[in-house]
Write an enzyme that holds these catalytic residues in place. Sequence first.
Site, PDB file in Angstrom:
ATOM      1  N   ASP A  84       0.852  -1.190   0.000  1.00  0.00           N
ATOM      2  CA  ASP A  84       0.000   0.000   0.000  1.00  0.00           C
ATOM      3  C   ASP A  84       0.887   1.239   0.000  1.00  0.00           C
ATOM      4  O   ASP A  84       1.704   1.423   0.915  1.00  0.00           O
ATOM      5  CB  ASP A  84      -0.906  -0.004   1.236  1.00  0.00           C
ATOM      6  CG  ASP A  84      -1.831   1.201   1.275  1.00  0.00           C
ATOM      7  OD1 ASP A  84      -1.403   2.255   1.786  1.00  0.00           O
ATOM      8  OD2 ASP A  84      -2.973   1.102   0.808  1.00  0.00           O
ATOM      9  N   ASP A 101      -1.730   8.465 -11.869  1.00  0.00           N
ATOM     10  CA  ASP A 101      -1.675   7.269 -12.710  1.00  0.00           C
ATOM     11  C   ASP A 101      -0.245   6.993 -13.173  1.00  0.00           C
ATOM     12  O   ASP A 101       0.175   5.833 -13.277  1.00  0.00           O
ATOM     13  CB  ASP A 101      -2.579   7.424 -13.925  1.00  0.00           C
ATOM     14  CG  ASP A 101      -4.056   7.320 -13.578  1.00  0.00           C
ATOM     15  OD1 ASP A 101      -4.366   6.844 -12.469  1.00  0.00           O
ATOM     16  OD2 ASP A 101      -4.887   7.709 -14.414  1.00  0.00           O
ATOM     17  N   ASP A 127      -4.244   2.387  -4.827  1.00  0.00           N
ATOM     18  CA  ASP A 127      -2.776   2.406  -4.755  1.00  0.00           C
ATOM     19  C   ASP A 127      -2.242   1.164  -4.054  1.00  0.00           C
ATOM     20  O   ASP A 127      -1.178   1.200  -3.443  1.00  0.00           O
ATOM     21  CB  ASP A 127      -2.298   3.668  -4.028  1.00  0.00           C
ATOM     22  CG  ASP A 127      -2.832   3.761  -2.606  1.00  0.00           C
ATOM     23  OD1 ASP A 127      -3.825   3.072  -2.294  1.00  0.00           O
ATOM     24  OD2 ASP A 127      -2.260   4.522  -1.805  1.00  0.00           O
ATOM     25  N   ARG A 147      13.905  -4.930  -0.604  1.00  0.00           N
ATOM     26  CA  ARG A 147      14.324  -4.298  -1.856  1.00  0.00           C
ATOM     27  C   ARG A 147      13.194  -3.458  -2.446  1.00  0.00           C
ATOM     28  O   ARG A 147      13.427  -2.343  -2.911  1.00  0.00           O
ATOM     29  CB  ARG A 147      14.758  -5.369  -2.865  1.00  0.00           C
ATOM     30  CG  ARG A 147      15.240  -4.764  -4.173  1.00  0.00           C
ATOM     31  CD  ARG A 147      15.676  -5.817  -5.164  1.00  0.00           C
ATOM     32  NE  ARG A 147      16.010  -5.205  -6.439  1.00  0.00           N
ATOM     33  CZ  ARG A 147      16.295  -5.890  -7.536  1.00  0.00           C
ATOM     34  NH1 ARG A 147      16.295  -7.222  -7.516  1.00  0.00           N
ATOM     35  NH2 ARG A 147      16.578  -5.253  -8.661  1.00  0.00           N
TER      36      ARG A 147
END
Length: 223
Positions: A84, A101, A127, A147
């Site tokens: 998120d 976007d 998102d 990572r």
Amino acid sequence: MRTRDATLRGLLSRLRHQLALTVGWYGEAVPPPVRCQACGASVNGRWVFDDHTGLLTWRSWQDAAADALARMGSRGRGALLFIDLDRFKAINDRYGHLAGDVVLRAVADLLGSVTRRGDLVGRYGGDEFVVLLTSCGAADARGIVRRIAREIQELVVPVTAVDGTAVRVTRLSASIGLAFADATTAIEGLVQAADAAMLLSKRTGRRSGCSCCASRQVAAGEG
């Protein structure tokens, strides 16, 4: 802080995926499309991709992830990431939804480049993203989470604001939940566990700018 040019990353990622679509991973001629544009997973002509990011839609990802878990076998191990983006609404509010976007596409390209062949990357909605890591142990999964969190922080995304100004979106961060499973785990329970871990991560770690990684072992058959 190291920075990443999101435009170059996206171009390289799309070229990589187009190559996979055209010739397959081992060079054989195959009728496109046969693989996910983001993660390279076989799509078998029945899955649907999100228009904004090129990732599997939530429903298609669910079907693909359930199939992947079933194929893992009794000794297989996997992990699920629920990602998120933090404070993403502020980007839409400040620069506009088209700019938002662009940021989502940049994150999708990042996920496609960081994950491995056979992993499944999807857009949960808004998102939020989901990633199924197949044949992946706990140490490797945590390494991938670290990572992803680090590279999201290092993203530099050129966008055009609603007033026409060219700006660069930086200082992104993400809250990431990690859950582990085997072939006997139901996909619904796995997603629920990773979502819960993400929410815990967001509540306890967002101020540090890197919210990873709360984790939970999913009991066999849960969900």
